[in-house]
Design a protein around this motif. Structure first.
Motif, short mmCIF file in Angstrom:
data_model
loop_
_atom_site.label_atom_id
_atom_site.label_comp_id
_atom_site.label_asym_id
_atom_site.label_seq_id
_atom_site.Cartn_x
_atom_site.Cartn_y
_atom_site.Cartn_z
N UNK A 110 0.85 -1.20 0.00
CA UNK A 110 0.00 0.00 0.00
C UNK A 110 0.88 1.25 0.00
N UNK A 111 0.57 2.16 -0.87
CA UNK A 111 1.27 3.44 -0.89
C UNK A 111 0.47 4.49 -0.13
N UNK A 112 1.14 5.53 0.31
CA UNK A 112 0.47 6.65 0.95
C UNK A 112 0.27 7.74 -0.08
N UNK A 113 -0.94 8.23 -0.20
CA UNK A 113 -1.25 9.22 -1.21
C UNK A 113 -0.59 10.56 -0.88
N UNK A 114 -0.52 11.43 -1.87
CA UNK A 114 0.09 12.74 -1.68
C UNK A 114 -0.69 13.55 -0.65
N UNK A 115 -2.02 13.41 -0.64
CA UNK A 115 -2.84 14.14 0.33
C UNK A 115 -2.52 13.68 1.75
N UNK A 116 -2.42 12.37 1.95
CA UNK A 116 -2.07 11.84 3.28
C UNK A 116 -0.69 12.31 3.70
N UNK A 117 0.26 12.32 2.77
CA UNK A 117 1.60 12.79 3.10
C UNK A 117 1.59 14.26 3.51
N UNK A 118 0.78 15.05 2.86
CA UNK A 118 0.69 16.48 3.22
C UNK A 118 0.12 16.65 4.62
N UNK A 119 -0.89 15.87 4.96
CA UNK A 119 -1.49 15.97 6.29
C UNK A 119 -0.49 15.57 7.36
N UNK A 120 0.21 14.45 7.14
CA UNK A 120 1.20 13.98 8.11
C UNK A 120 2.36 14.97 8.21
N UNK A 121 2.80 15.51 7.07
CA UNK A 121 3.87 16.50 7.08
C UNK A 121 3.48 17.77 7.79
N UNK A 122 2.24 18.22 7.62
CA UNK A 122 1.76 19.40 8.32
C UNK A 122 1.77 19.18 9.83
N UNK A 123 1.39 17.98 10.25
CA UNK A 123 1.39 17.66 11.68
C UNK A 123 2.81 17.78 12.25
N UNK A 124 3.80 17.22 11.55
CA UNK A 124 5.18 17.28 12.04
C UNK A 124 5.71 18.71 12.03
N UNK A 125 5.43 19.45 10.97
CA UNK A 125 5.93 20.83 10.88
C UNK A 125 5.33 21.70 11.98
N UNK A 126 4.05 21.52 12.26
CA UNK A 126 3.42 22.32 13.29
C UNK A 126 4.00 22.00 14.67
N UNK A 127 4.29 20.71 14.91
CA UNK A 127 4.90 20.33 16.19
C UNK A 127 6.30 20.93 16.33
#
Length: 258
Positions: A110-127
């Motif tokens: 299973x791959x992670x979609x670009x949208x999911x990657x953006x959400x996860x990346x936003x979470x890390x950047x905000x932290x």
């Protein structure tokens, strides 16, 4: 060093996976709202249940962080896997969620979609941004920066809890699919070596139908056996013999029965 390079290559290989999650992070709330709320209120408990389910309830397969961390296999998991898993989900909650995710991705390609990657990346950047603001506020001693850092920390915690809840709901829905809750056939338990794909060079296809043979030319079984297909055998023309049928009392239809 070699081990780190191997794991980096496996992570790069994960980007080439072809299957998709049954639901993306944006739609997990609508896919299973009660479980998403449960994941948000008691994340470690859900992480424990999902990891055990990902291992097909066979705790003899358990390895700390699913084999993706340096501590994996060095924590006495074989002696008391339940206690080790409970310690993992409460002390290293983020790693436990990520490890279950990687386990499912590697098992089912299973791959992670670009949208999911953006959400996860936003979470890390905000932290990270909240952490930086907190450090600056402590150094400078400004009340305004301290208040801003508190707001950012609160926002980062809310995003973190929400994204983790959505990720765990996504994992649960994927295992519902694996276990046949969206179809007639539940998937069989794979062999032991397929539970952790980090040591295998190619992705697994467990739980998914085999890929259809690519269309090509000429198709398999071509040319057809003699007497079948087109053109017809020599000596037979078109139209076929006996056509049109002999006249039966022209002007009368249907022909009289004898």
């Amino acid at each position: 060093m070699a081990t780190s390079n191997d794991k980096l290559q496996k992570m790069e290989l994960r980007q080439n996976y072809q299957n998709l999650w049954h639901t993306d992070l944006m739609h997990t709330v609508t896919q299973d709202p009660p479980y998403c709320c449960f994941s948000c209120l008691c994340g470690p408990c859900v992480s424990y249940l999902l990891r055990k389910r990902a291992l097909y309830n066979d705790m003899s397969r358990y390895v700390c962080c699913a084999g993706y961390m340096p501590c994996s296999g060095k924590c006495g998991e074989s002696k008391c896997p339940e206690i080790c898993l409970a310690t993992e989900v409460f002390c290293c909650f983020a790693n436990s969620v990520a490890s279950t995710r990687f386990l499912l991705q590697d098992e089912f390609n299973i791959q992670t979609t670009a949208c999911d990657n953006c959400i996860i990346g936003f979470m890390f950047c905000l932290s990270q941004l909240a952490c930086i603001f907190s450090l600056v506020a402590c150094i400078v001693g400004s009340d305004e920066l301290q208040e801003a850092s508190q707001i950012l920390n609160l926002l980062a915690d809310l995003v973190y809890c929400t994204v983790c809840a959505c990720m765990q709901t996504q994992h649960k829905v994927e295992m519902d699919k694996r276990d046949g809750k969206f179809g007639p056939q539940p998937m069989a338990v794979p062999p032991h070596q397929q539970m952790s794909r980090i040591d295998q060079p190619y992705p697994a296809t467990v739980g998914y139908p085999p890929q259809q043979q690519a269309y090509g030319y000429p198709p398999q079984g071509y040319p057809p056996p003699q007497g079948q297909g087109y053109p017809p055998p020599q000596g037979q023309g078109y139209p076929a013999g006996g056509y049109p049928p002999p006249a039966y009392n022209q002007g009368h239809y249907p022909p009289p029965t004898h």
